[in-house]
Design an enzyme around this catalytic site. Structure first.
Site, PDB file in Angstrom:
ATOM      1  N   ALA A 118     -10.476  -2.072  16.123  1.00 17.07           N
ATOM      2  CA  ALA A 118     -10.348  -3.523  16.343  1.00 17.07           C
ATOM      3  C   ALA A 118      -9.275  -4.106  15.439  1.00 17.07           C
ATOM      4  O   ALA A 118      -8.453  -4.932  15.864  1.00 17.07           O
ATOM      5  CB  ALA A 118     -11.695  -4.206  16.086  1.00 17.07           C
ATOM      6  N   TYR A 122     -12.042  -0.117  12.633  1.00 14.90           N
ATOM      7  CA  TYR A 122     -10.628   0.242  12.425  1.00 14.90           C
ATOM      8  C   TYR A 122      -9.802  -0.023  13.683  1.00 14.90           C
ATOM      9  O   TYR A 122      -8.714  -0.608  13.636  1.00 14.90           O
ATOM     10  CB  TYR A 122     -10.569   1.715  12.027  1.00 14.90           C
ATOM     11  CG  TYR A 122      -9.192   2.226  11.675  1.00 14.90           C
ATOM     12  CD1 TYR A 122      -8.604   1.900  10.449  1.00 14.90           C
ATOM     13  CD2 TYR A 122      -8.482   3.044  12.550  1.00 14.90           C
ATOM     14  CE1 TYR A 122      -7.341   2.380  10.115  1.00 14.90           C
ATOM     15  CE2 TYR A 122      -7.221   3.529  12.223  1.00 14.90           C
ATOM     16  CZ  TYR A 122      -6.662   3.203  11.006  1.00 14.90           C
ATOM     17  OH  TYR A 122      -5.415   3.675  10.675  1.00 14.90           O
ATOM     18  N   SER A 156      -1.823   1.624  14.625  1.00 18.94           N
ATOM     19  CA  SER A 156      -2.358   2.986  14.750  1.00 18.94           C
ATOM     20  C   SER A 156      -2.573   3.319  16.222  1.00 18.94           C
ATOM     21  O   SER A 156      -2.795   2.419  17.046  1.00 18.94           O
ATOM     22  CB  SER A 156      -3.705   3.070  14.027  1.00 18.94           C
ATOM     23  OG  SER A 156      -4.320   4.311  14.290  1.00 18.94           O
ATOM     24  N   GLY A 204       0.813  -1.225   0.000  1.00 17.26           N
ATOM     25  CA  GLY A 204       0.000   0.000   0.000  1.00 17.26           C
ATOM     26  C   GLY A 204       0.839   1.263   0.000  1.00 17.26           C
ATOM     27  O   GLY A 204       0.740   2.084   0.919  1.00 17.26           O
ATOM     28  N   ALA A 205       1.645   1.428  -1.056  1.00 15.69           N
ATOM     29  CA  ALA A 205       2.587   2.562  -1.033  1.00 15.69           C
ATOM     30  C   ALA A 205       2.469   3.459  -2.262  1.00 15.69           C
ATOM     31  O   ALA A 205       3.430   4.118  -2.643  1.00 15.69           O
ATOM     32  CB  ALA A 205       4.005   2.049  -0.866  1.00 15.69           C
ATOM     33  N   SER A 206       1.298   3.506  -2.851  1.00 17.98           N
ATOM     34  CA  SER A 206       1.105   4.403  -4.000  1.00 17.98           C
ATOM     35  C   SER A 206       0.920   5.846  -3.558  1.00 17.98           C
ATOM     36  O   SER A 206       0.850   6.753  -4.377  1.00 17.98           O
ATOM     37  CB  SER A 206      -0.111   3.949  -4.813  1.00 17.98           C
ATOM     38  OG  SER A 206      -1.186   3.659  -3.942  1.00 17.98           O
ATOM     39  N   ARG A 207       0.788   6.049  -2.250  1.00 19.27           N
ATOM     40  CA  ARG A 207       0.615   7.406  -1.712  1.00 19.27           C
ATOM     41  C   ARG A 207       0.860   7.356  -0.195  1.00 19.27           C
ATOM     42  O   ARG A 207       1.149   6.288   0.356  1.00 19.27           O
ATOM     43  CB  ARG A 207      -0.774   7.964  -2.030  1.00 19.27           C
ATOM     44  CG  ARG A 207      -1.919   7.025  -1.749  1.00 19.27           C
ATOM     45  CD  ARG A 207      -3.140   7.314  -2.633  1.00 19.27           C
ATOM     46  NE  ARG A 207      -4.109   6.250  -2.568  1.00 19.27           N
ATOM     47  CZ  ARG A 207      -5.093   6.163  -1.671  1.00 19.27           C
ATOM     48  NH1 ARG A 207      -5.235   7.112  -0.771  1.00 19.27           N
ATOM     49  NH2 ARG A 207      -5.921   5.160  -1.684  1.00 19.27           N
ATOM     50  N   ASN A 229       1.827  -2.121   5.393  1.00 16.15           N
ATOM     51  CA  ASN A 229       1.325  -0.750   5.573  1.00 16.15           C
ATOM     52  C   ASN A 229      -0.079  -0.535   5.020  1.00 16.15           C
ATOM     53  O   ASN A 229      -0.794   0.344   5.493  1.00 16.15           O
ATOM     54  CB  ASN A 229       2.313   0.216   4.898  1.00 16.15           C
ATOM     55  CG  ASN A 229       1.765   1.614   4.781  1.00 16.15           C
ATOM     56  OD1 ASN A 229       1.699   2.353   5.756  1.00 16.15           O
ATOM     57  ND2 ASN A 229       1.325   1.986   3.569  1.00 16.15           N
ATOM     58  N   VAL A 231      -4.298  -6.937  -0.986  1.00 13.97           N
ATOM     59  CA  VAL A 231      -3.801  -7.659   0.205  1.00 13.97           C
ATOM     60  C   VAL A 231      -4.870  -8.546   0.848  1.00 13.97           C
ATOM     61  O   VAL A 231      -4.549  -9.464   1.594  1.00 13.97           O
ATOM     62  CB  VAL A 231      -3.195  -6.710   1.280  1.00 13.97           C
ATOM     63  CG1 VAL A 231      -1.966  -6.001   0.777  1.00 13.97           C
ATOM     64  CG2 VAL A 231      -4.221  -5.732   1.826  1.00 13.97           C
TER      65      VAL A 231
END
Ligand code: NAP
Length: 248
Positions: free
Chosen positions: A157, A155, A142, A12-15, A90, A64
């Site tokens: 949980a 989120y 987080s 998840g690293a396009s942004r 990520n 993912v």
């Protein structure tokens, strides 16, 4: 001298935070692969931008949530790049809603992406890292996984689950020279937090003793520390990077 370049993979690293992690690890000398699920153009722009800077970066598109897609993608990565030394889990989403309005799908999508996604990707690297007798798995949790948050039952949980996952996997894989840690960001400026209504976001920033929103690079730097030699004796930990929001 060992001149094999170490390989890191960031999901998840396009942004956002993922992009900053890719840039940090590539600047630290890793060959870095990253995934995304829909942002083809952004992913290509990152590869182009970093290649221009002389960094070695490649991208792979997969979801993912989908175990088979993840397995196929990692098989290809191993075939083409030979090894993975660092996995940064990520990729994550929010579907914020009050519990009374939260649908089953809101819960499932968030758990499947944020928690099952980490299982899916870690599964692909754990055995090979064990054979290598070295490896780093870094999971992005987080602040919401440490404290409760209105509108984030799903989120929160999922991110608390990431912490349990991290501690247990660290205990299992330590004997193989693999460290497993979590980073728990507070409020960081990305598309995810741009989606929070301005008034609520400003109120959250006021509650941060450091009086500013975090930048993706604040997380990239900590991941770089954990991924490098600097992090070799740290495992099973949750590192908060939140301007002290977590302790108030
Ligand atoms: P973001 O800007 O929304 O970016 C999310 C990234 O995840 C994108 O690259 C997206 O790809 C990818 N992604 C989403 N669903 C995916 C899936 N099913 N399969 C593969 N990739 C997927 O998010 P961010 O703010 O950078 O957050 C990154 C991580 O930090 C998340 O785990 C988030 O929960 C955590 N975090 C963020 C904050 C914050 O304040 N921003 C705070 C604490 C924790 P596409 O571009 O292709 O959609």
């Amino acid at each position: 001298m060992n001149d094999i370049k170490k390989v890191a993979f960031v999901t998840g690293a396009s942004r956002g935070i993922g992009k900053a992690i890719v840039e940090k690890l590539a600047s630290d000398g890793f060959k870095v692969g990253f995934s995304y699920v829909s942002s083809d153009e952004k992913a290509k722009a990152i590869v182009d931008e970093m290649t221009e800077k002389g960094l070695e970066v490649f991208s792979v598109k997969f979801d993912v949530k989908n175990f088979q897609e993840v397995e196929d993608a990692f098989d290809k990565i191993y075939e083409e790049h030979g090894r993975i030394d660092v996995l940064v889990n990520n990729a994550g989403i929010t579907r914020d809603k009050l519990f009374s309005r939260m649908k089953e799908d809101d819960f499932d999508q968030v758990i499947d992406t944020n928690l099952k996604g980490i299982f899916n990707c870690s599964k692909q690297v754990a055995r090979k890292m064990s054979k290598q007798k070295s490896g780093r798995i870094i999971n992005i949790s987080s602040l919401a996984g440490l404290v409760g948050n209105i509108g984030q039952v799903n989120y929160s949980a999922s991110k608390a689950g990431v912490i349990g996952f991290t501690r247990s996997l660290a205990a299992e894989l330590g004997a193989y020279g693999i460290t497993v840690n979590a980073v728990a960001p507070g409020l960081i400026k990305t598309d995810m937090t741009d989606a929070i209504p301005d008034q609520i976001r400003e109120g959250m920033i006021k509650a941060v003793p450091l009086k500013r929103i975090g930048q993706p690079e604040d997380i990239g730097n900590v991941v770089g520390f954990l991924a490098g030699e600097t992090g070799s004796y740290i495992t099973g930990q949750v590192i908060s990077v939140d301007g002290v929001l977590s302790s108030i």
